[in-house]
Design an enzyme around this catalytic site. Structure first.
Site, PDB file in Angstrom:
ATOM      1  CG  HIS A 367       5.835  10.418   3.950  1.00 48.49           C
ATOM      2  ND1 HIS A 367       6.256  11.666   3.559  1.00 48.49           N
ATOM      3  CD2 HIS A 367       4.479  10.469   3.911  1.00 48.49           C
ATOM      4  CE1 HIS A 367       5.212  12.436   3.303  1.00 48.49           C
ATOM      5  NE2 HIS A 367       4.118  11.723   3.494  1.00 48.49           N
ATOM      6  CG  ASP A 371       7.208  15.770   1.337  1.00 49.51           C
ATOM      7  OD1 ASP A 371       7.317  15.055   2.348  1.00 49.51           O
ATOM      8  OD2 ASP A 371       7.694  16.910   1.234  1.00 49.51           O
TER       9      ASP A 371
END
Length: 393
Positions: A367, A371
């Site tokens: 992450h 995204d």
């Protein structure tokens, strides 16, 4: 400790195939060692006797460390003593309590068990016999070289019936060798990269059709992994960020698409052989390469070059009837695709219900690099390719 990998700093002793005091011939296998990627059997460079073992099993030491000394017939006791002393000083390793006290004549061989049971000297066949007859080897006096328990000692005890059966103990499995390295790397990955996983279901009808057409044309069995790699490489060319590595405060896009495929090793461990420039290979080429790598993995014969340089990994557990799972990233990679089994399910199509072969895709990603929305687009790209593409065989 030999260097098995250009980037390797340390190596681990997996298993000693010979014991201290054993006679060995030149070229005979004496110890298995491993780096983070592959294992390697070290052969004796000379004919002689294993005079001293410095590094125990499951112990990790720097490359170049003296792990044992083999003596030749012409070696004098003074020369051997000097070699052992120099090795200890150079390596700055502590002598095990038992060995140290034994050298000073403080304890006898049989007392060794009380201090450190794992140092009982016993031949492989004797150990197997003792286990089969559930004998307590701490009560058996060895008559072999250096007090080693040999086959004849076990047979004598069985005939005499003088040794009580060993008391059953709870089973404990040490994290050693491949399993230890996997545990360390997975822990490192999970602690370093914030993992997120997105999942989608894909219609596998096209995959099943491609396999059938391939086999009809080539008379060869097609691996679904080859189809998966083609779909992944197509997606990676459109979404290059998933073929990247994060280094400090920079994201480095890898110029080559090198796909790793998680494969079970012959000893029950896991290894990820790599297909370099996978995007430039045809389905037939990929299928041949995969077949070769899987066979080498099962025989623990993969070379260093065949497990290095991966930029993206696929883990397919479909053959084990797994529907879906949340994979842990390969260290220094941005994403990993997990694939479940292909199973027939009732699916709604144009207000009707049809039975179709379906599969679950799980994309774990870092992450810090991407995204969720972009990860979903990337996974959808793989899904659509699997459902529609017709590659050149």
């Amino acid at each position: 400790m030999p260097r098995l990998d250009e980037e390797q700093e340390n190596g681990m002793v997996v298993e000693w195939l010979k014991a201290q005091g054993d006679t060995v011939t030149q070229g005979e296998e004496i110890v298995e060692v491993m780096s983070e990627k592959v294992s390697f059997i070290v052969e004796s460079p000379i004919t002689g006797i294993i005079h001293k073992i410095f590094v125990e099993e499951a112990e990790e030491v720097p490359i170049g460390t003296t792990i044992a000394i083999i003596s030749e017939v012409e070696d004098s006791s003074d020369a051997l003593e000097k070699a052992v002393k120099e090795a200890k000083e150079k390596l700055k390793i502590e002598v095990p309590i038992v060995a140290e006290r034994e050298e000073k004549g403080v304890i006898k061989k049989e007392e060794e068990v009380k201090v450190k049971p794992e140092r009982i000297k016993i031949s492989p066949i004797a150990k197997r016999l003792a286990k089969e007859h559930e004998l307590d080897i701490t009560q058996i006096e060895g008559t072999g070289p250096g007090g080693r328990i040999v086959k004849e000692d076990i047979l004598r005890v069985i005939d005499q019936g003088t040794i009580m059966p060993a008391v059953p103990e709870e089973e404990r499995i040490q994290l050693t060798g491949v399993r230890k390295i996997i545990a360390e790397r997975m822990t490192q990955s999970y602690r370093t990269a914030p993992h997120v996983t997105v999942m989608m279901e894909a219609d596998a009808s096209n995959m099943v059709k491609l396999r059938k057409e391939f086999e009809e044309k080539t008379r060869l069995r097609l691996s679904y992994n080859a189809i998966l790699i083609k779909a992944v490489t197509d997606a990676l060319q459109a979404y290059k960020i998933f073929n990247s590595t994060i280094e400090e405060n920079e994201i480095r896009i890898n110029p080559n698409i090198n796909v790793g495929l998680a494969v079970a090793r012959g000893d029950g461990g896991l290894i990820v052989p790599v297909i370099p420039n996978a995007d430039m290979k045809s389905l037939k080429e990929l299928n041949t390469i995969i077949e070769d790598l899987v066979e080498k993995a099962r025989q623990n014969k993969l070379s260093i070059s065949e497990v290095r340089g991966g930029t993206f990994t696929i883990s397919n557990l479909g053959m084990f009837d797994v529907d879906e799972f949340t994979p842990i990233l390969t260290p220094q990679q941005t994403a990993l695709l997990g694939v479940g089994r292909i199973a027939k399910k009732p699916i709604v199509v144009d207000e009707g219900i049809m039975i179709k072969p379906m599969t679950k895709l799980s994309l774990s990603f870092d992450h810090r690099v991407v995204d969720g929305a972009l990860a979903a687009q990337f996974l959808r790209s793989i899904k659509r390719t699997l459902e529609t593409f017709t590659p050149i065989l």
